[in-house]
Design a protein around this motif. Sequence first.
Motif, PDB file in Angstrom:
ATOM      1  N   ALA A  64     -12.955  -1.257   4.840  1.00 45.42           N
ATOM      2  CA  ALA A  64     -13.927  -1.146   5.932  1.00 45.42           C
ATOM      3  C   ALA A  64     -14.907  -2.318   5.915  1.00 45.42           C
ATOM      4  N   SER A  65     -15.028  -2.982   4.770  1.00 40.14           N
ATOM      5  CA  SER A  65     -15.901  -4.155   4.656  1.00 40.14           C
ATOM      6  C   SER A  65     -15.291  -5.390   5.305  1.00 40.14           C
ATOM      7  N   GLY A  66     -13.993  -5.326   5.597  1.00 44.08           N
ATOM      8  CA  GLY A  66     -13.288  -6.485   6.115  1.00 44.08           C
ATOM      9  C   GLY A  66     -12.594  -7.277   5.019  1.00 44.08           C
ATOM     10  N   GLN A  67     -12.859  -6.938   3.761  1.00 43.05           N
ATOM     11  CA  GLN A  67     -12.211  -7.603   2.632  1.00 43.05           C
ATOM     12  C   GLN A  67     -10.757  -7.143   2.513  1.00 43.05           C
ATOM     13  N   ARG A  68      -9.880  -8.061   2.117  1.00 38.56           N
ATOM     14  CA  ARG A  68      -8.481  -7.720   1.852  1.00 38.56           C
ATOM     15  C   ARG A  68      -8.323  -7.446   0.366  1.00 38.56           C
ATOM     16  N   TYR A  69      -7.493  -6.442   0.050  1.00 33.29           N
ATOM     17  CA  TYR A  69      -7.286  -6.043  -1.337  1.00 33.29           C
ATOM     18  C   TYR A  69      -5.798  -5.971  -1.654  1.00 33.29           C
ATOM     19  N   SER A  70      -5.427  -6.561  -2.783  1.00 37.22           N
ATOM     20  CA  SER A  70      -4.038  -6.531  -3.236  1.00 37.22           C
ATOM     21  C   SER A  70      -3.684  -5.157  -3.802  1.00 37.22           C
ATOM     22  N   ARG A  71      -2.412  -4.938  -3.947  1.00 37.62           N
ATOM     23  CA  ARG A  71      -1.925  -3.683  -4.553  1.00 37.62           C
ATOM     24  C   ARG A  71      -2.530  -3.513  -5.947  1.00 37.62           C
ATOM     25  N   PHE A  95       2.472  -3.934  -0.755  1.00 39.76           N
ATOM     26  CA  PHE A  95       1.358  -3.209  -0.146  1.00 39.76           C
ATOM     27  C   PHE A  95       0.051  -3.999  -0.319  1.00 39.76           C
ATOM     28  N   TRP A  96      -0.796  -3.935   0.700  1.00 43.18           N
ATOM     29  CA  TRP A  96      -2.165  -4.423   0.621  1.00 43.18           C
ATOM     30  C   TRP A  96      -2.972  -3.665   1.646  1.00 43.18           C
ATOM     31  N   GLU A  97      -4.287  -3.810   1.559  1.00 49.65           N
ATOM     32  CA  GLU A  97      -5.133  -3.129   2.533  1.00 49.65           C
ATOM     33  C   GLU A  97      -6.316  -3.998   2.907  1.00 49.65           C
ATOM     34  N   ASN A 101      14.556   7.536   1.925  1.00 46.94           N
ATOM     35  CA  ASN A 101      15.196   8.737   1.374  1.00 46.94           C
ATOM     36  C   ASN A 101      14.269   9.923   1.579  1.00 46.94           C
ATOM     37  N   SER A 102      13.833  10.571   0.518  1.00 44.64           N
ATOM     38  CA  SER A 102      12.925  11.713   0.676  1.00 44.64           C
ATOM     39  C   SER A 102      11.499  11.358   0.284  1.00 44.64           C
ATOM     40  N   ASN A 103      11.208  10.061   0.146  1.00 44.99           N
ATOM     41  CA  ASN A 103       9.905   9.615  -0.317  1.00 44.99           C
ATOM     42  C   ASN A 103       9.137   8.905   0.807  1.00 44.99           C
ATOM     43  N   TRP A 104       7.818   9.095   0.822  1.00 44.57           N
ATOM     44  CA  TRP A 104       6.949   8.358   1.735  1.00 44.57           C
ATOM     45  C   TRP A 104       6.342   7.184   0.991  1.00 44.57           C
ATOM     46  N   THR A 105       6.363   6.009   1.615  1.00 47.36           N
ATOM     47  CA  THR A 105       5.828   4.795   1.031  1.00 47.36           C
ATOM     48  C   THR A 105       4.787   4.204   1.976  1.00 47.36           C
ATOM     49  N   ILE A 106       3.663   3.772   1.412  1.00 42.34           N
ATOM     50  CA  ILE A 106       2.597   3.154   2.196  1.00 42.34           C
ATOM     51  C   ILE A 106       2.835   1.653   2.218  1.00 42.34           C
ATOM     52  N   LEU A 107       2.924   1.091   3.427  1.00 35.36           N
ATOM     53  CA  LEU A 107       3.111  -0.344   3.572  1.00 35.36           C
ATOM     54  C   LEU A 107       1.779  -1.082   3.708  1.00 35.36           C
TER      55      LEU A 107
END
Length: 142
Positions: free
Chosen positions: A58-65, A53-55, A127-133
Amino acid sequence: MIVVEYPTREPDRPTAPGLQDILLELVRREPIFHRPELGTTREDFERSTAPDFWETGASGQRYSREYVWATIEQRQLATPQDPPQRDPWKTSDFQLREIAPNTYLLTYTLQQPDRLTRRLTIWQRTNSNWTILYHQGTVVTE
């Protein structure tokens, strides 16, 4: 004089009727990392995010998990609450699209006191879990 008619600027973003239940499930999870009822521990965070996962903020910066977790942890230490409260932010304009089997692109608008952003989260059901990619925020400027 030639007048050019432009198409509508906003895209048509319907959620397919068969995805309405999933849409409602995911709406309850947004904005991510701001729903204490879904867990606040490192274990909860690891369960809800993919190992890669990473994101993009809104600043345009990338952030690690790891950076995102450190930020969440710092936020919890800075504002201890008993019990944890939801942020007073407003979410709206949710749309969901299936982009691969059991993988969904959720988009929405987030109104915070000081800014308006468009958000997207890629969710995967395992399975029954939601994961954010992946998650991204983009500031709206007009």
